[in-house]
Design a protein around this motif. Structure first.
Motif, PDB file in Angstrom:
ATOM      1  N   UNK A  33      -5.713 -10.742  -0.849  1.00 62.60           N
ATOM      2  CA  UNK A  33      -6.087 -10.696  -2.271  1.00 62.60           C
ATOM      3  C   UNK A  33      -4.927 -10.381  -3.215  1.00 62.60           C
ATOM      4  N   UNK A  34      -3.898  -9.721  -2.699  1.00 67.13           N
ATOM      5  CA  UNK A  34      -2.779  -9.266  -3.529  1.00 67.13           C
ATOM      6  C   UNK A  34      -1.472  -9.632  -2.847  1.00 67.13           C
ATOM      7  N   UNK A  60      16.972  -7.340  -8.611  1.00 63.10           N
ATOM      8  CA  UNK A  60      15.674  -7.756  -8.077  1.00 63.10           C
ATOM      9  C   UNK A  60      14.542  -6.991  -8.748  1.00 63.10           C
ATOM     10  N   UNK A  61      13.472  -7.696  -9.058  1.00 63.84           N
ATOM     11  CA  UNK A  61      12.265  -7.095  -9.613  1.00 63.84           C
ATOM     12  C   UNK A  61      11.084  -7.550  -8.760  1.00 63.84           C
ATOM     13  N   UNK A  62      10.157  -6.651  -8.511  1.00 61.09           N
ATOM     14  CA  UNK A  62       8.994  -6.946  -7.676  1.00 61.09           C
ATOM     15  C   UNK A  62       7.744  -6.525  -8.440  1.00 61.09           C
ATOM     16  N   UNK A  63       6.796  -7.469  -8.568  1.00 58.93           N
ATOM     17  CA  UNK A  63       5.552  -7.180  -9.271  1.00 58.93           C
ATOM     18  C   UNK A  63       4.355  -7.524  -8.391  1.00 58.93           C
ATOM     19  N   UNK A  64       3.391  -6.605  -8.275  1.00 55.97           N
ATOM     20  CA  UNK A  64       2.159  -6.961  -7.559  1.00 55.97           C
ATOM     21  C   UNK A  64       1.316  -7.885  -8.432  1.00 55.97           C
ATOM     22  N   UNK A  65       0.707  -8.888  -7.804  1.00 57.59           N
ATOM     23  CA  UNK A  65      -0.101  -9.871  -8.531  1.00 57.59           C
ATOM     24  C   UNK A  65      -1.262 -10.332  -7.661  1.00 57.59           C
ATOM     25  N   UNK A  66      -2.361 -10.733  -8.324  1.00 55.91           N
ATOM     26  CA  UNK A  66      -3.386 -11.447  -7.580  1.00 55.91           C
ATOM     27  C   UNK A  66      -3.014 -12.926  -7.627  1.00 55.91           C
TER      28      UNK A  66
END
Length: 146
Positions: A23-24, A35-41
């Motif tokens: 789901x994520x 570097x950038x990290x983003x949680x997303x659906x």
């Protein structure tokens, strides 16, 4: 016993199958040369492209349009010391075609935060890799599952 026997690499089809149930995920891109990290659906389109749904004026939409990004999703069971991780690498583009936008509006998960003007970001699955750890772990014959 080799301590790495429980790890195995996944083929492309198995990776995509596992992604369909996650789901994520996390999108990895460059922000201010770091570097950038983003949680997303997310969801998969045509069983291979990763689709995100976000705000048209978001920093993410501006940062990733037309550039290569990575997307990662995983599932971990800390009790059994098992799980998998899949990484999709490819070019991200903001969907601009009105007919495509209308089609995606019917199937892509809604953003978790309210947005005024929505866009869809497609990540082509140019490179798909994954690894799976199955059923607990042992190290040199010792059971470390407890």
């Amino acid at each position: 016993m080799n301590p790495h026997d429980d790890f195995h690499e996944l083929d492309r089809q198995e990776c995509l199958r596992l992604l369909q149930r996650a789901p994520i995920g996390r999108i990895v891109h460059t922000r201010h040369a770091l570097p950038a990290v983003l949680p997303v659906n997310f969801c998969l389109d045509n069983d291979s492209a990763v689709l995100l749904h976000t705000s048209a004026d978001s920093e993410l939409a501006a940062a990733v349009d037309g550039v290569v990004v990575a997307f990662e999703a995983d599932e971990v069971d800390v009790t059994t010391h098992s799980g998998w991780s899949v990484v999709v690498t490819g070019c991200a583009t903001v969907v601009t075609d009105p007919a495509e936008h209308a089609r995606l509006s019917l199937s892509v998960p809604r953003p978790w935060v309210a947005v005024r003007e929505e866009v869809f970001i497609r990540i082509e699955s140019e490179l798909v890799t994954g690894r799976q750890l199955i059923g607990g772990r042992t190290l040199y014959g010792a059971d470390l599952s407890s």
